[in-house]
Every structure is written in C-alpha cells, then in structure tokens.
Design a protein around this motif. Structure first.
Motif, PDB file in Angstrom:
ATOM      1  N   ARG A 109     -20.627  -6.673   9.436  1.00  0.00           N
ATOM      2  CA  ARG A 109     -19.860  -6.771  10.685  1.00  0.00           C
ATOM      3  C   ARG A 109     -20.007  -8.143  11.324  1.00  0.00           C
ATOM      4  N   ALA A 110     -20.384  -9.132  10.536  1.00  0.00           N
ATOM      5  CA  ALA A 110     -20.413 -10.507  11.028  1.00  0.00           C
ATOM      6  C   ALA A 110     -18.981 -10.994  11.241  1.00  0.00           C
ATOM      7  N   VAL A 111     -18.766 -11.683  12.342  1.00  0.00           N
ATOM      8  CA  VAL A 111     -17.446 -12.198  12.691  1.00  0.00           C
ATOM      9  C   VAL A 111     -17.529 -13.716  12.799  1.00  0.00           C
ATOM     10  N   ARG A 112     -16.698 -14.404  12.022  1.00  0.00           N
ATOM     11  CA  ARG A 112     -16.686 -15.868  12.060  1.00  0.00           C
ATOM     12  C   ARG A 112     -15.280 -16.350  12.404  1.00  0.00           C
ATOM     13  N   PRO A 113     -15.111 -17.022  13.553  1.00  0.00           N
ATOM     14  CA  PRO A 113     -13.788 -17.552  13.883  1.00  0.00           C
ATOM     15  C   PRO A 113     -13.371 -18.648  12.898  1.00  0.00           C
ATOM     16  N   VAL A 114     -12.107 -18.623  12.518  1.00  0.00           N
ATOM     17  CA  VAL A 114     -11.525 -19.633  11.631  1.00  0.00           C
ATOM     18  C   VAL A 114     -10.331 -20.235  12.366  1.00  0.00           C
ATOM     19  N   ALA A 115     -10.398 -21.506  12.670  1.00  0.00           N
ATOM     20  CA  ALA A 115      -9.329 -22.147  13.431  1.00  0.00           C
ATOM     21  C   ALA A 115      -8.019 -22.106  12.645  1.00  0.00           C
ATOM     22  N   LEU A 116      -6.958 -21.701  13.321  1.00  0.00           N
ATOM     23  CA  LEU A 116      -5.644 -21.746  12.700  1.00  0.00           C
ATOM     24  C   LEU A 116      -5.153 -23.197  12.686  1.00  0.00           C
ATOM     25  N   PRO A 117      -4.407 -23.592  11.667  1.00  0.00           N
ATOM     26  CA  PRO A 117      -3.909 -24.973  11.623  1.00  0.00           C
ATOM     27  C   PRO A 117      -3.075 -25.306  12.852  1.00  0.00           C
ATOM     28  N   LYS A 118      -3.179 -26.529  13.303  1.00  0.00           N
ATOM     29  CA  LYS A 118      -2.361 -26.967  14.428  1.00  0.00           C
ATOM     30  C   LYS A 118      -0.879 -26.842  14.065  1.00  0.00           C
ATOM     31  N   GLY A 119      -0.108 -26.350  15.007  1.00  0.00           N
ATOM     32  CA  GLY A 119       1.335 -26.309  14.782  1.00  0.00           C
ATOM     33  C   GLY A 119       1.804 -25.181  13.889  1.00  0.00           C
ATOM     34  N   ALA A 163      -9.445 -17.888   3.996  1.00  0.00           N
ATOM     35  CA  ALA A 163     -10.225 -18.499   5.073  1.00  0.00           C
ATOM     36  C   ALA A 163     -10.437 -19.982   4.808  1.00  0.00           C
ATOM     37  N   GLU A 164     -10.687 -20.343   3.563  1.00  0.00           N
ATOM     38  CA  GLU A 164     -10.852 -21.751   3.212  1.00  0.00           C
ATOM     39  C   GLU A 164      -9.534 -22.499   3.366  1.00  0.00           C
ATOM     40  N   ALA A 165      -8.435 -21.877   2.956  1.00  0.00           N
ATOM     41  CA  ALA A 165      -7.131 -22.529   3.056  1.00  0.00           C
ATOM     42  C   ALA A 165      -6.758 -22.801   4.509  1.00  0.00           C
ATOM     43  N   LEU A 166      -6.959 -21.813   5.382  1.00  0.00           N
ATOM     44  CA  LEU A 166      -6.633 -22.019   6.793  1.00  0.00           C
ATOM     45  C   LEU A 166      -7.511 -23.112   7.403  1.00  0.00           C
ATOM     46  N   ALA A 167      -8.796 -23.070   7.102  1.00  0.00           N
ATOM     47  CA  ALA A 167      -9.706 -24.073   7.654  1.00  0.00           C
ATOM     48  C   ALA A 167      -9.308 -25.477   7.219  1.00  0.00           C
ATOM     49  N   ALA A 168      -8.729 -25.582   6.033  1.00  0.00           N
ATOM     50  CA  ALA A 168      -8.287 -26.883   5.518  1.00  0.00           C
ATOM     51  C   ALA A 168      -6.863 -27.224   5.939  1.00  0.00           C
ATOM     52  N   GLY A 169      -6.195 -26.321   6.652  1.00  0.00           N
ATOM     53  CA  GLY A 169      -4.805 -26.564   7.052  1.00  0.00           C
ATOM     54  C   GLY A 169      -3.825 -26.508   5.895  1.00  0.00           C
ATOM     55  N   ALA A 187      -2.826 -16.699  18.228  1.00  0.00           N
ATOM     56  CA  ALA A 187      -4.045 -15.893  18.334  1.00  0.00           C
ATOM     57  C   ALA A 187      -4.609 -15.976  19.748  1.00  0.00           C
ATOM     58  N   CYS A 188      -5.123 -14.830  20.248  1.00  0.00           N
ATOM     59  CA  CYS A 188      -5.617 -14.776  21.632  1.00  0.00           C
ATOM     60  C   CYS A 188      -7.032 -14.200  21.675  1.00  0.00           C
ATOM     61  N   ASP A 189      -7.601 -14.234  22.883  1.00  0.00           N
ATOM     62  CA  ASP A 189      -8.957 -13.718  23.081  1.00  0.00           C
ATOM     63  C   ASP A 189      -8.991 -12.203  22.999  1.00  0.00           C
ATOM     64  N   GLY A 190     -10.181 -11.660  22.776  1.00  0.00           N
ATOM     65  CA  GLY A 190     -10.383 -10.227  22.689  1.00  0.00           C
ATOM     66  C   GLY A 190     -10.429  -9.570  24.053  1.00  0.00           C
ATOM     67  N   ALA A 191     -10.781  -8.276  24.055  1.00  0.00           N
ATOM     68  CA  ALA A 191     -10.701  -7.432  25.251  1.00  0.00           C
ATOM     69  C   ALA A 191     -11.606  -7.966  26.364  1.00  0.00           C
ATOM     70  N   GLY A 192     -11.157  -7.704  27.614  1.00  0.00           N
ATOM     71  CA  GLY A 192     -11.963  -8.089  28.751  1.00  0.00           C
ATOM     72  C   GLY A 192     -11.292  -7.739  30.053  1.00  0.00           C
ATOM     73  N   LEU A 193     -11.997  -7.997  31.149  1.00  0.00           N
ATOM     74  CA  LEU A 193     -11.465  -7.734  32.479  1.00  0.00           C
ATOM     75  C   LEU A 193     -10.381  -8.747  32.805  1.00  0.00           C
ATOM     76  N   VAL A 194      -9.338  -8.274  33.476  1.00  0.00           N
ATOM     77  CA  VAL A 194      -8.278  -9.148  33.971  1.00  0.00           C
ATOM     78  C   VAL A 194      -8.681  -9.564  35.379  1.00  0.00           C
ATOM     79  N   GLY A 219     -11.667 -10.960  19.531  1.00  0.00           N
ATOM     80  CA  GLY A 219     -10.731 -12.040  19.244  1.00  0.00           C
ATOM     81  C   GLY A 219     -11.111 -13.351  19.915  1.00  0.00           C
ATOM     82  N   VAL A 220     -10.680 -14.465  19.295  1.00  0.00           N
ATOM     83  CA  VAL A 220     -10.933 -15.807  19.813  1.00  0.00           C
ATOM     84  C   VAL A 220      -9.611 -16.564  19.818  1.00  0.00           C
ATOM     85  N   ARG A 221      -9.277 -17.153  20.949  1.00  0.00           N
ATOM     86  CA  ARG A 221      -8.007 -17.855  21.093  1.00  0.00           C
ATOM     87  C   ARG A 221      -7.852 -18.945  20.025  1.00  0.00           C
TER      88      ARG A 221
END
Length: 378
Positions: free
Chosen positions: A192-202, A275-281, A369-376, A179-181
C-alpha cells in the motif's frame, strides 16, 4: 456545488452544517485488475467528486439525505449490524462505511449528512469509493478522530468488500484519499505504498464515457477475481504479483485461467514501465503501453465490449503516436481514458465521431490530476 448543498442540508435538517468534505473520483491510467492480485496500479484523482455536508448528532444515529435523489432520506443507529435496505439502496455504501469504521473500533458520533456528487455512475471512475472516502473523512472530522487518509481508504475497501459484495482491491479508495495535484499515483497494492509520479507538462487527460453502464456486483468482476486466485494457487504463489510467464506456462492451467493470469502478469510489467515513461515525459512509450493494456483486457481478460473497443480504436487513431487510449475501470462498459498533448486535445475531440448506443454524443471529461479527499475550507 457547496452552497446549494449546504442550503439543502439546512432546509432538510433545520440547522447549518458544521463542515463540508470533498472526495475525488479517480481515473486509472494503467493497471487493471492488478490491485486485488497484490500488484501495481497507476491512477490519478480527478476533479469530479463526492461532497458531504455534515453536522454532529448526540443520539448515535446516522441520518442521510441524498440530494441527487430528490432529497430522499435514510437513517440507522451506529450500533446496528449492517444490512442492505432495499427501500434505500442508494444508502448501502454509506451504511457499509459506517459499519466498517465501527468495526475498526472508531468511536463515531451520530451525524446528519447530505451527499451529492458529480462522478458519473457506471463509468469506471469510482463513484462508490469517492462516496465512501468522503463519508469516512467527514465522520472522522466530526468525531474528532485523527485517521490517516490511507486508513480511511482501507475501511472504505473493507466496507465495499465485506458488506456491499464487490471484492474490490484498494486502488480506488487510495486514489480518492491520497491524490496529489498534477501527479499520478504509483501504488503498490501489497505494501500500500503510494508514490506520486509527476505527469508530463502540457499533457491532458481525456475521459470519454462509452454510454454502456457497468454493474460490478451483477457482472463478472467477482468471477475474474476467483479465476486469478485459482491461477495463483495452481502456480503455488500467494498472489499473481509473484508469478511470471514461465511459471504460468509450466503450471498446466486451462486456457481460460492461463489467459486471465497472463493479463495480470503482463499488466503489472506495463504499470512499472508506464511510471518510468511518465516520469521521463515519454508519451510515445506511454501510448504503446496503453494500447498493449487494452489489447490484453480485450483478448486475455475479456472485460471489454464492442462499443468500448470501437471508441478506443478511434481515439488511438486521432491521437497518433504521442499519447494513447485504453479502457479504464473494472470493465464490461464504462469509460475510456486517453492521454495527449493539451494543444492537440481540441482537434482530437473535434474529430471524434463515436456515438453512444442511443445515438447521442458521449460525455467527455477534460481532466488534470487533483488532490485527495479533505475538508472544503470555503
């Protein structure tokens, strides 16, 4: 959650933990039952999570405490063949993860583990994948192994498929591990390619649990997968990812198999468009795609239930055109995901009249949306 869990660990095992790991659940914004068809999905990691507190052991034994089950414990040697334990069924996913890592050739240290989680079970938010990815991340760190998050996800999938008995795809595990924040993840389940797609602001993610619990092993999940495989074979492709509607219509499939395949083919197209719709807001386009996805799950894939359909209909009406709602997860109950502008979320939830089958208000999660698994680290 960390401090109480660490105290339970110390009380139960008589020592302080060496590390703490978090692994998020996920919500799938769109792309249902496409993952095991080598298709596309668009999930996001969310704040509900599994936590694993751990310390190494020198005797090759895994000992686990379930802090959400009254401190129940189970243990087994790392070199043991996987076998479900009816007396400790809650530990089967953990056993499956250790077996999958050992089968991949990773030299694991024994470990004392305490686990707890906030992912609602039976909601379609991947409590099992979150737990297994958390266990894998913790054991890799304890054992001094540099294992890529995507590889931990693959082993978690293998454990669930080969041992637990759910023939799941890779989406849940990849979303939890990678995951990516502030982003959804566009996942190609073949490469298994992973491409982050920014969520629209707000934008706010709303997750509303229908109160109808799911059971993938006991339910029809594996049946749906078999129907998809039969359709692919009839069309002459390795997976429905490679089919189109003309191919389906020319294959003389029976009505049920055709409907199942039609859902997958059209859902893959919706994911790419989403994915295109989200990237375009563009929340209007995204809402229309979510509505079409739910209709396809209801009519072609037949994995919704009346309570879910009613909840989706009400949320769609409350949100209006700017955003949308659909069932999320494997189906047969669980939760609904909705997207709407954050400044309208209060009004949407205030207007929601849906009640669970027992008459009580539904569980609502308000997520980003938050980051993926990791050490706390603290």
């Amino acid at each position: 959650m960390t401090a109480p869990l660490a105290r339970q660990f110390a009380d139960g095992f008589g020592m302080s933990p060496a590390l703490v790991v978090r692994a998020p659940g996920r919500v799938n914004l769109i792309g249902e039952h496409t993952d095991y068809n080598d298709g596309f999905v668009l999930p996001a990691a969310i704040s509900v999570e599994s936590r694993v507190v751990a310390a190494p052991r020198g005797d090759g034994v895994i000992r686990v405490m379930a802090c959400d089950f009254g401190g129940a414990t189970a243990q087994w040697p790392l070199d043991a063949t996987y076998a479900a334990d009816p007396a400790h069924g809650w530990a089967d996913y953990i056993r499956a993860m250790t077996a999958a890592m050992s089968a991949r050739g990773h030299a694991l240290t024994g470990a004392d583990l305490a686990v707890s989680g906030t992912v609602p079970q039976g909601a379609g938010l991947s409590s099992s994948a979150s737990l297994m990815v958390g266990i894998g991340t913790a054991l890799a760190a304890l054992s001094g192994l540099a294992i890529a998050p995507a590889d931990i996800a693959l082993m978690a999938q293998a454990g669930e498929c080969d041992h637990v008995g759910v023939r799941c795809g890779i989406m849940d595990q990849l979303a939890s591990a990678c995951g990516v924040r502030d982003h959804a993840l566009m996942i190609d389940c073949r490469s298994r390619a992973v491409r982050p797609v920014a969520l629209p602001k707000g934008v706010e993610i709303l997750i509303v649990h229908s109160g109808v619990a799911r059971g993938l092993v006991e339910g029809a999940y594996n049946d749906r997968r078999a129907q998809c495989e039969a359709a692919a074979a009839a069309v002459g492709v390795s997976a429905l990812r490679d089919a189109d509607m003309a191919m389906l219509e020319g294959a003389r499939l029976d009505a049920v198999t055709l409907a199942r395949a039609r859902h997958v083919v059209t859902e893959n197209a919706r994911v790419l468009a989403a994915a295109e719709a989200l990237a375009a807001g563009d929340l209007v386009a995204m809402g229309a795609l979510m509505a079409a996805s739910h209709a396809s799950m209801r009519d072609d894939f037949r994995i919704t239930v009346p309570a879910i359909d009613a909840l989706v209909t009400e949320l769609q009406a409350l949100i209006g055109l700017e955003g949308g709602a659909r069932m999320t997860g494997g189906g047969f109950g669980g939760a609904v995901v909705a997207l709407c502008p954050a400044d309208s979320a209060d009004a949407v939830l205030a207007g929601l009249t849906y009640r669970k089958p027992d008459g009580s208000p539904p569980l609502v999660l308000r997520e980003t949306a938050c980051d993926g698994a990791g050490l706390v680290m603290s």
